[in-house]
Design a protein around this motif. Structure first.
Motif, PDB file in Angstrom:
ATOM      1  N   PHE A  11       0.902  -1.396  -0.008  1.00 54.22           N
ATOM      2  CA  PHE A  11      -0.096  -0.147   0.160  1.00 54.22           C
ATOM      3  C   PHE A  11       0.903   1.356  -0.102  1.00 54.22           C
ATOM      4  O   PHE A  11       0.681   2.230  -0.802  1.00 54.22           O
ATOM      5  CB  PHE A  11      -0.890   0.064   1.132  1.00 54.22           C
ATOM      6  CG  PHE A  11      -1.660   1.117   1.593  1.00 54.22           C
ATOM      7  CD1 PHE A  11      -2.642   1.728   0.766  1.00 54.22           C
ATOM      8  CD2 PHE A  11      -1.167   2.212   2.542  1.00 54.22           C
ATOM      9  CE1 PHE A  11      -3.316   2.906   0.773  1.00 54.22           C
ATOM     10  CE2 PHE A  11      -1.608   3.237   2.746  1.00 54.22           C
ATOM     11  CZ  PHE A  11      -3.109   3.640   1.810  1.00 54.22           C
ATOM     12  N   CYS A  12       2.008   1.197   0.824  1.00 56.91           N
ATOM     13  CA  CYS A  12       2.664   2.529   0.908  1.00 56.91           C
ATOM     14  C   CYS A  12       3.491   2.774  -0.348  1.00 56.91           C
ATOM     15  O   CYS A  12       3.682   3.843  -0.806  1.00 56.91           O
ATOM     16  CB  CYS A  12       3.786   2.259   1.996  1.00 56.91           C
ATOM     17  SG  CYS A  12       3.088   2.181   3.488  1.00 56.91           S
ATOM     18  N   LEU A  13       4.166   1.534  -1.015  1.00 59.54           N
ATOM     19  CA  LEU A  13       4.620   1.824  -2.136  1.00 59.54           C
ATOM     20  C   LEU A  13       3.855   2.244  -3.546  1.00 59.54           C
ATOM     21  O   LEU A  13       4.178   3.148  -4.192  1.00 59.54           O
ATOM     22  CB  LEU A  13       5.386   0.512  -2.626  1.00 59.54           C
ATOM     23  CG  LEU A  13       6.750   0.019  -1.482  1.00 59.54           C
ATOM     24  CD1 LEU A  13       7.205  -1.275  -1.891  1.00 59.54           C
ATOM     25  CD2 LEU A  13       7.471   1.077  -1.356  1.00 59.54           C
ATOM     26  N   LEU A  14       2.934   1.598  -3.494  1.00 62.01           N
ATOM     27  CA  LEU A  14       1.824   1.790  -4.935  1.00 62.01           C
ATOM     28  C   LEU A  14       1.210   3.235  -4.650  1.00 62.01           C
ATOM     29  O   LEU A  14       0.985   4.051  -5.468  1.00 62.01           O
ATOM     30  CB  LEU A  14       0.754   0.858  -4.704  1.00 62.01           C
ATOM     31  CG  LEU A  14       1.205  -0.454  -5.379  1.00 62.01           C
ATOM     32  CD1 LEU A  14       0.146  -1.661  -5.106  1.00 62.01           C
ATOM     33  CD2 LEU A  14       1.833  -0.410  -6.634  1.00 62.01           C
ATOM     34  N   THR A 149      18.620  16.468  -2.962  1.00 58.87           N
ATOM     35  CA  THR A 149      18.557  15.901  -1.680  1.00 58.87           C
ATOM     36  C   THR A 149      17.190  16.006  -1.308  1.00 58.87           C
ATOM     37  O   THR A 149      16.598  15.005  -0.575  1.00 58.87           O
ATOM     38  CB  THR A 149      19.627  16.231  -0.731  1.00 58.87           C
ATOM     39  OG1 THR A 149      20.903  16.384  -1.577  1.00 58.87           O
ATOM     40  CG2 THR A 149      19.575  15.957   0.567  1.00 58.87           C
ATOM     41  N   LEU A 150      16.545  17.002  -1.281  1.00 63.92           N
ATOM     42  CA  LEU A 150      15.045  17.200  -0.869  1.00 63.92           C
ATOM     43  C   LEU A 150      14.094  16.378  -1.299  1.00 63.92           C
ATOM     44  O   LEU A 150      13.282  15.768  -0.669  1.00 63.92           O
ATOM     45  CB  LEU A 150      14.670  18.545  -1.107  1.00 63.92           C
ATOM     46  CG  LEU A 150      13.227  19.057  -0.666  1.00 63.92           C
ATOM     47  CD1 LEU A 150      13.270  19.021   1.134  1.00 63.92           C
ATOM     48  CD2 LEU A 150      12.955  20.402  -1.201  1.00 63.92           C
ATOM     49  N   THR A 151      14.393  15.880  -2.693  1.00 62.96           N
ATOM     50  CA  THR A 151      13.323  14.874  -3.237  1.00 62.96           C
ATOM     51  C   THR A 151      13.489  13.550  -2.595  1.00 62.96           C
ATOM     52  O   THR A 151      12.453  13.004  -2.193  1.00 62.96           O
ATOM     53  CB  THR A 151      13.744  14.907  -4.674  1.00 62.96           C
ATOM     54  OG1 THR A 151      13.435  16.221  -5.333  1.00 62.96           O
ATOM     55  CG2 THR A 151      12.969  13.670  -5.444  1.00 62.96           C
ATOM     56  N   THR A 152      14.622  13.030  -2.275  1.00 64.40           N
ATOM     57  CA  THR A 152      14.982  11.903  -1.580  1.00 64.40           C
ATOM     58  C   THR A 152      14.117  11.880  -0.135  1.00 64.40           C
ATOM     59  O   THR A 152      13.618  10.852   0.178  1.00 64.40           O
ATOM     60  CB  THR A 152      16.437  11.584  -1.421  1.00 64.40           C
ATOM     61  OG1 THR A 152      17.020  11.637  -2.560  1.00 64.40           O
ATOM     62  CG2 THR A 152      16.859  10.248  -0.453  1.00 64.40           C
ATOM     63  N   TYR A 153      14.399  12.854   0.610  1.00 63.75           N
ATOM     64  CA  TYR A 153      13.777  13.291   1.774  1.00 63.75           C
ATOM     65  C   TYR A 153      12.262  12.836   1.896  1.00 63.75           C
ATOM     66  O   TYR A 153      11.594  12.492   2.691  1.00 63.75           O
ATOM     67  CB  TYR A 153      14.081  14.497   2.664  1.00 63.75           C
ATOM     68  CG  TYR A 153      15.323  14.504   3.410  1.00 63.75           C
ATOM     69  CD1 TYR A 153      15.310  14.205   4.695  1.00 63.75           C
ATOM     70  CD2 TYR A 153      16.704  14.623   2.724  1.00 63.75           C
ATOM     71  CE1 TYR A 153      16.672  14.172   5.459  1.00 63.75           C
ATOM     72  CE2 TYR A 153      17.840  14.270   3.428  1.00 63.75           C
ATOM     73  CZ  TYR A 153      17.844  14.231   4.756  1.00 63.75           C
ATOM     74  OH  TYR A 153      18.899  14.051   5.501  1.00 63.75           O
ATOM     75  N   GLU A 154      11.658  13.589   0.813  1.00 65.33           N
ATOM     76  CA  GLU A 154      10.241  13.755   0.743  1.00 65.33           C
ATOM     77  C   GLU A 154       9.817  12.402   0.284  1.00 65.33           C
ATOM     78  O   GLU A 154       8.616  12.038   0.823  1.00 65.33           O
ATOM     79  CB  GLU A 154       9.659  14.799  -0.390  1.00 65.33           C
ATOM     80  CG  GLU A 154      10.196  16.390   0.256  1.00 65.33           C
ATOM     81  CD  GLU A 154       9.804  17.422  -0.739  1.00 65.33           C
ATOM     82  OE1 GLU A 154       9.600  17.129  -1.953  1.00 65.33           O
ATOM     83  OE2 GLU A 154       9.565  18.409  -0.151  1.00 65.33           O
ATOM     84  N   LEU A 160       7.211   6.694   4.777  1.00 69.00           N
ATOM     85  CA  LEU A 160       7.000   6.512   6.197  1.00 69.00           C
ATOM     86  C   LEU A 160       5.725   6.811   6.745  1.00 69.00           C
ATOM     87  O   LEU A 160       5.032   6.330   7.691  1.00 69.00           O
ATOM     88  CB  LEU A 160       7.912   7.260   6.905  1.00 69.00           C
ATOM     89  CG  LEU A 160       9.500   6.465   7.010  1.00 69.00           C
ATOM     90  CD1 LEU A 160      10.858   7.230   7.767  1.00 69.00           C
ATOM     91  CD2 LEU A 160       9.238   5.046   7.648  1.00 69.00           C
ATOM     92  N   ALA A 161       5.382   8.290   6.342  1.00 66.09           N
ATOM     93  CA  ALA A 161       3.893   8.709   6.919  1.00 66.09           C
ATOM     94  C   ALA A 161       2.892   7.510   6.624  1.00 66.09           C
ATOM     95  O   ALA A 161       2.172   7.359   7.451  1.00 66.09           O
ATOM     96  CB  ALA A 161       3.784   9.882   6.255  1.00 66.09           C
ATOM     97  N   ALA A 166      -0.775   3.238   8.274  1.00 67.66           N
ATOM     98  CA  ALA A 166      -1.148   1.814   8.210  1.00 67.66           C
ATOM     99  C   ALA A 166      -0.643   0.979   9.453  1.00 67.66           C
ATOM    100  O   ALA A 166      -1.558   0.050   9.793  1.00 67.66           O
ATOM    101  CB  ALA A 166      -0.608   1.046   6.838  1.00 67.66           C
ATOM    102  N   TYR A 167       0.258   1.140  10.016  1.00 68.32           N
ATOM    103  CA  TYR A 167       0.576   0.331  11.220  1.00 68.32           C
ATOM    104  C   TYR A 167      -0.149   0.719  12.459  1.00 68.32           C
ATOM    105  O   TYR A 167      -0.410  -0.431  13.304  1.00 68.32           O
ATOM    106  CB  TYR A 167       2.268   0.591  11.466  1.00 68.32           C
ATOM    107  CG  TYR A 167       3.440  -0.220  10.720  1.00 68.32           C
ATOM    108  CD1 TYR A 167       3.163  -0.908   9.668  1.00 68.32           C
ATOM    109  CD2 TYR A 167       4.255  -0.672  11.793  1.00 68.32           C
ATOM    110  CE1 TYR A 167       3.892  -1.756   9.257  1.00 68.32           C
ATOM    111  CE2 TYR A 167       5.056  -1.755  11.468  1.00 68.32           C
ATOM    112  CZ  TYR A 167       4.874  -1.993   9.919  1.00 68.32           C
ATOM    113  OH  TYR A 167       5.911  -3.027   9.395  1.00 68.32           O
TER     114      TYR A 167
END
Length: 422
Positions: A11-14, A149-154, A160-161, A166-167
């Motif tokens: 779910f998170c990846l899609l 770098t910001l793109t990777t963080y986002e 994670l959010a 979901a967790y």
């Protein structure tokens, strides 16, 4: 239980969007930015007016002193006799015309000083241009690599959010332990804090960049960068002696200092000429106030150089020459060391860049996909998963920082040489 984890990660990846630049951002290349900078920068525009003012000073220095005229007319309305001749009402009048004649070439020396001042003003313009252009280019590339770098963080924050959301549902159902959610939340706080710091750095650089190009819109800057061109840049053909000679011959701060030495010499010549007094010649007419009517005379006046021979100002000018020669020598020393230091930094940044495997980051991207898949299958723990995310984030940040450091070092070398050598 495993099915819950597969569902959560899937779910998170899609559902994680690809972070893209805003559609209303200002996309701009470095060449376009430099064109806007030269056209719109208010500091450069103001300096252009200073150049025009210095040219006007040359015109002023070439002008001759204005002649002076004095007129005298009696207010007495009673006819009178002067020198046995009847003078009617308002009969007495006199006037005098005088012209200052500058000797010892004072005017030519003043014109020479004005020309050197105009030359210095020109050099000041190009020195300001050199400094502001350096700020423009360094801000441009800093924005580019910070945004990468910001793109990777986002991307990690979004993943994670959604994962935490979901967790938390699974915690309520008893399928996931609370400590794993807390661990993810802690990592998310770290990412958010670091992301905020990156955003502030981008904002600072964007503010500098937008001021330099004269942009007042609210659109964020999106640099257009051909990284292949950046990667092909190298230092192989650059020699320290050649760079030092180029900087010594071409840097405008040195030209300013050299012109200042000539200005001091021109001022000394002027001060010596001021020791020679000027002459004022004129013509005087007096109708009835002299020993005879209709008096005509030639006048000549000058000061006698007995006490004041401008000795103090001459001494000041002589010492200004000596001082400015020392400043010029100091500028040469500074330029030599600036170029040496900049070249060493550029070589070190280039060496470090060349040691980096260009396939490292793409391989790392594939590896993280494998880690996510293994996490789905519960082959790695949550701690191992977050540690790998941390490592991935740090690696991307360091690579972008390394690339930025390399380009900043190249731009610094261009700056200290006073010419684009890279």
């Amino acid at each position: 239980m495993k099915s819950y984890f597969v569902w959560i990660i899937g779910f998170c990846l899609l559902s994680s969007p690809i972070i893209a630049q805003s559609s209303d951002s200002l996309k701009i290349s470095i060449s376009d930015a430099e064109q806007q900078f030269v056209k719109n920068n208010l500091t450069l525009l103001a300096q252009k007016y200073n150049i025009e003012a210095s040219k006007a000073a040359i015109i002023q220095a070439k002008l001759l002193p204005n002649p002076e005229i004095n007129i005298e007319q009696t207010l007495n309305t009673t006819p009178t006799i002067a020198n046995d001749a009847m003078i009617g009402a308002f009969g007495q009048r006199a006037f005098q015309v005088q012209q200052l004649i500058q000797l010892a070439g004072k005017r030519n020396k003043q014109v020479n000083i004005a020309k050197i001042n105009a030359e210095i003003t020109d050099y000041q313009f190009f020195e300001i241009l050199r400094g502001l252009s350096y700020q423009l280019r360094t801000s441009f590339y800093a924005i580019h690599f910070l945004q990468k770098t910001l793109t990777t963080y986002e991307q990690e924050i979004v993943t994670l959010a959604r994962l935490i959301s979901a967790y938390q549902e699974q915690v309520l159902k008893g399928n996931v332990p609370q400590k794993e959610v807390i661990r993810l939340q802690s990592f998310l706080v770290t990412l958010e804090t670091e992301r905020s710091s990156i955003l502030m750095d981008i904002a600072d650089n964007q503010a500098t960049f937008k001021v330099l190009i004269g942009d007042v819109s609210a659109k964020p800057i999106e640099p257009i960068v051909d990284e292949k061109v950046l990667g092909d840049m190298d230092l192989d053909n650059l020699k320290l002696a050649d760079l030092t000679n180029t900087a010594t011959d071409g840097r405008f701060d040195r030209k300013m200092q050299e012109a200042t030495v000539r200005l001091a010499s021109a001022n000394l010549a002027l001060q010596k000429s001021l020791a020679t007094p000027d002459i004022t010649v004129g013509y005087s007419y007096d109708r009835a106030g002299s020993y005879l009517n209709n008096y005509h005379a030639l006048t000549v006046s000058m000061s006698l150089p007995i006490f004041n021979k401008n000795q103090g100002n001459i001494k000041i000018a002589e010492n200004e020459i000596l001082a400015n020669k020392q400043y010029l020598a100091q500028t040469d020393v500074q330029i030599t060391n600036d170029v040496l230091q900049a070249l060493l930094k550029a070589k070190e940044a280039e060496r470090l860049y060349r040691t980096l495997d260009k396939n490292y980051l793409p391989s790392f991207n594939k590896l993280i996909d494998g880690v996510i898949e293994n996490y789905q299958k519960r082959n790695v723990t949550l701690i191992e998963f977050t540690d790998f995310l941390e490592s991935y984030k740090n690696t991307v940040s360091q690579i972008n920082s390394l690339n930025n450091t390399r380009i900043q070092a190249f731009e610094n070398l261009n700056f200290v040489v006073g010419k684009k050598v890279l």
